[in-house]
Write an enzyme that holds these catalytic residues in place. Structure first.
Site, PDB file in Angstrom:
ATOM      1  N   ASP A  25      10.734  -2.489  10.191  1.00  0.00           N
ATOM      2  CA  ASP A  25       9.933  -3.563  10.422  1.00  0.00           C
ATOM      3  C   ASP A  25       8.457  -2.883  10.764  1.00  0.00           C
ATOM      4  O   ASP A  25       8.522  -2.336  11.496  1.00  0.00           O
ATOM      5  CB  ASP A  25      10.425  -4.623  11.309  1.00  0.00           C
ATOM      6  CG  ASP A  25       9.743  -5.645  11.730  1.00  0.00           C
ATOM      7  OD1 ASP A  25       9.257  -6.555  10.650  1.00  0.00           O
ATOM      8  OD2 ASP A  25       9.264  -5.921  12.811  1.00  0.00           O
ATOM      9  N   GLU A  52       8.094  -1.807   5.696  1.00  0.00           N
ATOM     10  CA  GLU A  52       7.401  -2.882   5.227  1.00  0.00           C
ATOM     11  C   GLU A  52       5.857  -2.556   5.526  1.00  0.00           C
ATOM     12  O   GLU A  52       5.230  -2.246   6.783  1.00  0.00           O
ATOM     13  CB  GLU A  52       7.617  -3.950   6.515  1.00  0.00           C
ATOM     14  CG  GLU A  52       6.783  -5.240   6.216  1.00  0.00           C
ATOM     15  CD  GLU A  52       6.926  -6.168   7.470  1.00  0.00           C
ATOM     16  OE1 GLU A  52       6.539  -7.313   7.425  1.00  0.00           O
ATOM     17  OE2 GLU A  52       7.036  -5.839   8.653  1.00  0.00           O
TER      18      GLU A  52
END
Length: 474
Positions: free
Chosen positions: A267, A291
């Protein structure tokens, strides 16, 4: 102070540690770096540690704490501790293949809602429900599932973690996750876990200790002048400093790798230094997907792939007739020129995620354009990732509306894309050239040609076709 050794496959993971608090610095020196480059031990909570992955063999090591030699209690030779890791040495082949054929992304709390509530409430989705639906997922051709965070956390989305080692009780706890892993692997489905290591939750014990003035933990965060660095300026998400918290993070990832997790999605990967992700990937020997919303160039050698938002945005804009085919092609050509092929293959292509509005909503409920978007992510260079509900064209605007409960009543309804997705999963393209023809984007390999348009056309039958696309043999 003894070392801790874990084994996975043909690699050993060794945790070197000392309990003595250094005034200046502590290092481990060993034959694994030719005794030339000491590895600094970082504060890991109860002690100072460093994680290293090693193949089988015999190794020598010792510690330096504030310049003084410190040895473990085990066997020694010539002033060094001896570490023997049994097993045969096997040739290591760099992983240049496709990691996954197609991924089904699940926002865990909303996949199987059990209670009513607001858009930011916990609505009861759990891991047991996902386990029960694995055959449904496999039937559409998916060989991997991506789960949003499952750890004990402060909110319904669980990106504000307070305990990285245990599964949230609301989701069924550790046993429910182990059962999901077991059943998924039986069905040939790999499990990708979402790791929010860019930041912790503000209620995490380490951050609470840092705020209270504990000098050990304060280095794990960016705290200054009574304030601290945060993700998107959200107070409950304080940013971690990987220079000091990196070894602790390695321990977390190692724990879940040993439990059986097949890969990790990082993330806010763009907010984590590439050097740390490179180190983590080489240490853990498991795929990492970061990400990255912007240009993924800096991460091309640090991770196995990215969530390819750089392609997602022009795809949607092209189908909405906000950019032309040439503009879209330029983005694709640039990636082909500057990114390694294996990196592109393992980067995720998608039509929407839990951070974007739903594609069917962005495309004004035009089913034919939605099908064209799906056709692209399955035929361009990358790994397709469908966000739960795409197969039934679940609607939704920006966060949190894009995280609606899965509508299971639609699954057996007349307007679903299950068969369409299954047929896309059976295709295997590796495009090698792009051509722009008016409002069409055309690309092909030796077997197939794909045409994508943002204007309705009367395409022929092909292998698969619609108003805005055609996939045909060559």
């Amino acid at each position: 102070m003894p070392i801790t050794v874990f084994k996975s496959g043909n690699l050993y993971f060794v945790r070197f540690s000392v309990n003595k608090q250094p005034r200046r610095a502590a290092f481990v020196i060993g034959s694994f770096t030719a005794f030339m480059k000491p590895i600094e031990l970082e504060f890991c909570g109860p002690d100072y540690c460093a994680y290293i992955s090693l193949p089988p063999g015999k190794y020598y090591y010792r510690y330096l704490v504030d310049g003084e030699v410190v040895l473990d209690d085990g066997p020694t030779e010539n002033g060094f501790n001896v570490l023997k890791l049994g097993g045969s040495i096997r040739r290591v082949h760099e992983n240049r293949r496709r990691l996954f054929r197609a991924i089904y992304g699940i926002f865990v709390d909303r996949f199987g809602c059990k209670r009513k509530g607001g858009p930011r409430d916990r609505l009861g989705g759990d891991l047991s429900f996902i386990t029960d639906k694995l055959s449904y997922i496999r039937s559409m051709g998916f060989d991997a599932i991506y789960l949003t965070p499952i750890f004990r956390a402060m909110s319904y989305h669980r990106y504000d973690v307070v305990d990285y080692i245990n599964v949230d009780d609301d989701l069924g706890g550790n046993n429910a996750f182990k059962e999901l892993l077991r059943r998924a692997h039986e069905l040939g489905i790999k499990v990708i876990l979402d790791l929010p290591i860019h930041h912790t939750g503000s209620e995490h014990p380490a951050f609470r200790a840092a705020l209270s003035g504990d000098p050990k933990y304060s280095h794990w965060y960016y705290i200054y002048n009574g304030d601290y660095e945060k993700f998107m300026d959200v107070k409950r998400m304080p940013k971690l400093n990987m220079k000091f918290a990196g070894e602790w993070v390695k321990g977390i990832v190692l724990h879940w790798a040993l439990v059986g997790v097949d890969a990790f999605r990082i993330d806010v990967g763009a907010g984590i230094p590439p050097w740390f992700l490179w180190d983590l990937r080489n240490f853990i020997n498991k795929p990492l997907i970061a990400e990255v919303w912007g240009d993924p160039f800096l991460w091309r050698n640090a991770v196995d792939g990215v969530m390819n938002y750089q392609v997602w945005e022009p795809l949607i804009k092209f189908l909405r007739d906000e950019i032309n085919a040439e503009d879209f092609a330029q983005v694709l050509k640039r990636q082909l020129n500057v990114l390694p092929k294996h990196f592109l293959i393992n980067s995720w292509l998608f039509v929407d995620t839990h951070d974007t509005p739903r594609a069917i909503t962005m495309l004004n409920n035009d089913i034919e354009k939605f099908k064209a978007a799906l056709a692209f992510i399955y035929t361009w260079i990358g790994t397709p990732m469908l966000y739960y509900g795409d197969e039934v064209m679940l609607e939704g605007g920006p966060d949190p509306d894009n995280r609606r409960c899965m509508d299971w009543k639609r699954v057996n309804g007349p307007n679903t894309l299950h068969e369409f997705v299954r047929r896309l999963s059976g295709l295997n393209l590796m495009p090698r050239r792009i051509i722009v023809n008016s409002s069409e984007l055309i690309y092909y390999d030796n077997k197939f040609e794909v045409r994508l348009s943002n204007r309705p056309r009367r395409y022929g039958s092909g292998v698969l076709s619609g108003d805005y696309f055609i996939i045909k043999g060559r």
